[in-house]
Write a protein that holds these residues in place. Structure first.
Motif, PDB file in Angstrom:
ATOM      1  N   TYR A   1       0.888  -1.169   0.000  1.00 26.18           N
ATOM      2  CA  TYR A   1       0.000   0.000   0.000  1.00 26.18           C
ATOM      3  C   TYR A   1       0.917   1.206   0.000  1.00 26.18           C
ATOM      4  O   TYR A   1       1.421   1.600   1.058  1.00 26.18           O
TER       5      TYR A   1
ATOM      6  N   SER B   1      -6.086  -9.944  13.549  1.00 24.82           N
ATOM      7  CA  SER B   1      -6.521  -8.777  12.773  1.00 24.82           C
ATOM      8  C   SER B   1      -5.327  -8.009  12.228  1.00 24.82           C
ATOM      9  O   SER B   1      -4.329  -7.852  12.919  1.00 24.82           O
ATOM     10  N   GLY B   2      -5.450  -7.545  11.011  1.00 30.14           N
ATOM     11  CA  GLY B   2      -4.412  -6.684  10.455  1.00 30.14           C
ATOM     12  C   GLY B   2      -3.231  -7.430   9.873  1.00 30.14           C
ATOM     13  O   GLY B   2      -2.222  -6.826   9.521  1.00 30.14           O
ATOM     14  N   CYS B   3      -3.337  -8.767   9.749  1.00 33.82           N
ATOM     15  CA  CYS B   3      -2.197  -9.511   9.209  1.00 33.82           C
ATOM     16  C   CYS B   3      -2.337  -9.711   7.704  1.00 33.82           C
ATOM     17  O   CYS B   3      -1.641 -10.522   7.115  1.00 33.82           O
ATOM     18  N   GLY B   4      -3.244  -8.995   7.073  1.00 31.86           N
ATOM     19  CA  GLY B   4      -3.259  -8.983   5.612  1.00 31.86           C
ATOM     20  C   GLY B   4      -4.106 -10.047   4.948  1.00 31.86           C
ATOM     21  O   GLY B   4      -3.980 -10.274   3.747  1.00 31.86           O
ATOM     22  N   LYS B   5      -5.017 -10.681   5.697  1.00 34.17           N
ATOM     23  CA  LYS B   5      -5.857 -11.713   5.088  1.00 34.17           C
ATOM     24  C   LYS B   5      -6.770 -11.120   4.012  1.00 34.17           C
ATOM     25  O   LYS B   5      -6.862 -11.658   2.909  1.00 34.17           O
ATOM     26  N   SER B   6      -7.415 -10.003   4.355  1.00 33.42           N
ATOM     27  CA  SER B   6      -8.300  -9.373   3.370  1.00 33.42           C
ATOM     28  C   SER B   6      -7.495  -8.871   2.174  1.00 33.42           C
ATOM     29  O   SER B   6      -7.920  -9.003   1.025  1.00 33.42           O
ATOM     30  N   THR B   7      -6.355  -8.297   2.473  1.00 29.46           N
ATOM     31  CA  THR B   7      -5.494  -7.791   1.403  1.00 29.46           C
ATOM     32  C   THR B   7      -5.138  -8.917   0.434  1.00 29.46           C
ATOM     33  O   THR B   7      -5.247  -8.769  -0.784  1.00 29.46           O
TER      34      THR B   7
ATOM     35  N   PHE C   1       4.020   1.239   2.324  1.00 27.84           N
ATOM     36  CA  PHE C   1       3.867   0.203   3.334  1.00 27.84           C
ATOM     37  C   PHE C   1       3.711  -1.171   2.697  1.00 27.84           C
ATOM     38  O   PHE C   1       2.794  -1.403   1.912  1.00 27.84           O
TER      39      PHE C   1
HETATM   40  N1  LIG Z   1      -6.693   0.622   1.878  1.00 23.64           N
HETATM   41  C1  LIG Z   1      -5.595   0.498   2.649  1.00 23.64           C
HETATM   42  N2  LIG Z   1      -4.623   1.414   2.621  1.00 23.64           N
HETATM   43  C2  LIG Z   1      -3.523   1.299   3.389  1.00 23.64           C
HETATM   44  N3  LIG Z   1      -3.287   0.284   4.239  1.00 23.64           N
HETATM   45  C3  LIG Z   1      -4.225  -0.664   4.334  1.00 23.64           C
HETATM   46  C4  LIG Z   1      -5.425  -0.622   3.546  1.00 23.64           C
HETATM   47  N4  LIG Z   1      -6.179  -1.715   3.851  1.00 23.64           N
HETATM   48  C5  LIG Z   1      -5.459  -2.402   4.767  1.00 23.64           C
HETATM   49  N5  LIG Z   1      -4.291  -1.788   5.061  1.00 23.64           N
HETATM   50  C6  LIG Z   1      -3.258  -2.250   5.993  1.00 23.64           C
HETATM   51  O1  LIG Z   1      -2.785  -3.508   5.559  1.00 23.64           O
HETATM   52  C7  LIG Z   1      -2.627  -4.389   6.655  1.00 23.64           C
HETATM   53  C8  LIG Z   1      -3.465  -5.630   6.436  1.00 23.64           C
HETATM   54  O2  LIG Z   1      -4.829  -5.286   6.510  1.00 23.64           O
HETATM   55  P1  LIG Z   1      -5.995  -6.313   6.200  1.00 23.64           P
HETATM   56  O3  LIG Z   1      -5.675  -6.992   4.914  1.00 23.64           O
HETATM   57  O4  LIG Z   1      -7.256  -5.599   6.277  1.00 23.64           O
HETATM   58  O5  LIG Z   1      -5.844  -7.347   7.406  1.00 23.64           O
HETATM   59  P2  LIG Z   1      -6.872  -8.438   7.947  1.00 23.64           P
HETATM   60  O6  LIG Z   1      -7.919  -8.637   6.927  1.00 23.64           O
HETATM   61  O7  LIG Z   1      -6.039  -9.656   8.170  1.00 23.64           O
HETATM   62  O8  LIG Z   1      -7.415  -7.940   9.243  1.00 23.64           O
HETATM   63  C9  LIG Z   1      -3.012  -3.610   7.891  1.00 23.64           C
HETATM   64  O9  LIG Z   1      -1.830  -3.116   8.485  1.00 23.64           O
HETATM   65  C10 LIG Z   1      -3.842  -2.488   7.373  1.00 23.64           C
HETATM   66  O10 LIG Z   1      -3.701  -1.342   8.175  1.00 23.64           O
END
Ligand SMILES: Nc1ncnc2c1ncn2[C@@H]1O[C@H](COP(=O)(O)OP(=O)(O)O)[C@@H](O)[C@H]1O
Ligand SMILES: [Mg+2]
Lengths: 278, 274
Positions: free
Chosen positions: B31, B56-62, B34
């Protein structure tokens, strides 16, 4: 100490209350004044017949038609332009300098005094383009006035459509335009229409712009190139030239009723929409 | 599972293995500045359910959004490495993400029906892709709602707004909407965390029925759910704040939950269980 606090609190509350009440009282006074003076004159004949005689006795039908005509035409002109511009600003434009300039221009345009806009319309449409004093000139000038209002409310309406709804559409393999036209615009529609209605209310009540562009001739316009006299202009002339004060109040009352109707329907639409979207 | 160095080279396409639906090799995700994910390598098996777990926040959704290129919609994101679908690089220059998303459906945590009728919600995708005849649409709507375990509840109220349904029903409506475009892969990002238990049960049931024809990847915070519904499990972890997350362990769900190889996986799973 504690007492002081309570007294300050009560005092502040009273001040706010009085300030709030002032608004209501002023509105009430204006409505009451116009109502009391105008109601005696307001009847079907007043609405549906033409004026006659040197003192413009009789009805105001030509003025009602002129007002509706010029406002309706202005709506037709302004809606596509404003909506397309708003879609571009909200969805397509790279958020940068150009967009900031467009937005600033819209805000400034919204702040231009309407008499200046009238003068501009006179120079550009009546004389420059040769449309003469006509419904068309009036509608074009009015659309300048409405454009920034409709554009900004539409842009806000589009932005208010939640991101995750768009994502649902993209996730199904929709292109950007499909998403905008099939999901975003329909979802934003109630708020867009609300903006349009409010702008229409503003246009109906506008005087300076139309006196310069549509003229003052008492005429029931048929073609867009015909001249006309708006209700506001009629009101102005009846009152200022002391010709027929009762007719002025009757017109004023009808105007208020129309604008109140626009505002109430805008509120109703917004409310219904909020209920439907939960 | 081990991978040779050659497999990490850009442009390398793994040989099409009949069992592998999606192959990921050396994936990094950014991102802006980052880096959210580093060096992810795994194979998603055809016609199976794969669970992504991790804090949470370990990038699963990403990671999930990399598969249908939904991250392309977020400005400033960058993907490095390789993802293939049926042996084809989905980030190759000629690939249109719009076409890709027809093949890879996505369900979000928050049910997101469109503000239109139940029928129109389900018919939205087929209509996009050119289906016009009422009879065809009727059939797709019915089959999709049946596959989503929602038909019985809505068959008499298809004209009603999708937003009038309960949260759990809305989520199943979203599943029906996705199934209507007949994707091969279904991505589900915590689909059950915002809905009622009855609907959760129905969604878990439909996953079991769907997996004979659809490859499913589900992100879940619920360990029991992962254990119940998935065949394989991937555990992600961001060990240091601000550093990219990685794939710690990937294997058969039964193995991950009974005998994890990595201490960190074990800590996470036992921590969550009690
Ligand atoms: N649109 C975005 N822009 C910048 N950083 C993001 C965005 N979406 C998620 N992140 C960051 O990427 C990391 C992984 O997020 P995410 O994939 O949502 O994790 P999870 O789904 O495992 O909770 C987190 O540190 C989050 O802050
Ligand atoms: Mg997430």
């Amino acid at each position: 100490m504690k007492d002081m606090k309570r007294i300050t609190n009560a005092l502040a509350l009273a001040v706010f209350w009085i300030a709030g009440l002032t608004t209501v009282v002023v509105l009430g006074a204006v409505i009451l004044y116009v109502f009391v003076n105008g109601i005696g004159h307001l009847n079907l004949a007043f609405i549906f017949t033409k004026p006659h005689g040197v003192n413009a006795e009789g009805g105001i039908w030509p003025m009602i038609v002129s007002t509706m005509y010029v406002t309706g035409l202005a709506m037709v002109i302004v809606t596509p332009i404003a909506v397309l511009a708003a879609v571009y600003l909200a969805e397509y434009a790279v958020q940068g300098r150009l967009v900031r300039i467009i937005r600033f221009a819209a805000d400034t345009l919204a702040g231009v005094p309407s008499i200046v806009m009238g003068l501009f319309g006179l120079a550009l449409f009546v004389e420059g383009m040769g449309f003469g004093f006509s419904v068309l000139s009036g509608a074009l000038a009015l659309s300048f006035l409405m454009l920034p209002i409709v554009m900004r409310t539409t842009e806000e309406a589009i932005r208010a459509v939640p991101k995750f709804i768009r994502w649902g559409s993209y996730g199904l393999g929709a292109t950007k335009w499909q998403t905008v036209s099939r999901i975003v615009l329909p979802a934003a529609m109630p708020r867009i229409i609300t903006g349009l209605i409010l702008a229409t209310g503003r246009a109906v009540g506008e005087t300076a712009v139309v006196i310069f562009t549509m003229g003052t001739m008492i005429n029931t316009p048929l073609l867009p190139t015909d001249p006309g006299r708006s209700m506001t202009v009629h009101l102005y002339q009846m009152a200022m030239e002391g010709i027929n004060l009762p007719a002025a109040f009757g017109t004023a009352l009808l105007l208020m009723v129309m604008i109140l109707f626009f505002n109430l329907s805008a509120r109703w639409l917004l409310r219904r929409n909020r209920r439907m979207q939960g | 599972m081990s991978h040779t160095l050659a497999e990490h080279q850009p442009g390398f396409v793994p040989t099409a293995d009949a069992c592998v639906k999606i192959a990921v090799r050396g994936l990094d995700f950014f991102y802006g500045d980052f880096q959210a994910l580093t060096d992810i390598t795994c194979d998603i098996r055809d016609n199976s359910v794969t669970a992504f777990i991790g804090p949470s926040g370990c990038g699963k959704s990403t990671f999930l959004r990399c598969f249908n290129r939904m991250n392309d919609l977020i400005i400033g994101t960058k993907v490095e490495g390789l993802i293939t679908l049926d042996g084809q690089d989905i980030y190759a220059p000629g690939v249109d993400p719009v076409d890709l998303r027809r093949r890879i459906g996505m369900i979000f945590q928050q049910p997101n029906p469109f503000p239109m009728s139940i029928y129109d919600n389900v018919a939205y995708g087929p209509r996009l892709h050119g289906m016009k005849k009422k009879a065809d649409l009727d059939e797709v709507v019915e089959t999709s709602l049946k596959r989503a375990n929602l038909w019985k509840e809505v068959k008499d109220i298809l004209g009603r707004g999708g937003l009038t349904l309960s949260g759990g029903q809305q989520q199943r409506l979203c599943i029906a909407r996705v199934l209507a475009v007949q994707p091969d892969v279904l991505l589900m990002d915590e689909p059950c965390s915002a809905i009622d238990p009855t609907s959760v049960q129905k969604i878990e049931d439909l996953m079991a029925e769907l997996k004979s024809t659809v490859t499913i990847i589900i992100v879940t915070h619920n360990m029991q759910q992962a254990a119940r519904v998935s065949d394989e499990t991937a555990f992600f972890l961001q060990e240091v704040m601000g550093e990219p997350a990685m794939l710690v362990e990937f294997g058969r769900t039964a193995d991950i939950f009974t005998s994890p190889k990595d201490k960190r996986t074990e800590d996470y799973i036992t921590g969550r269980f009690g």
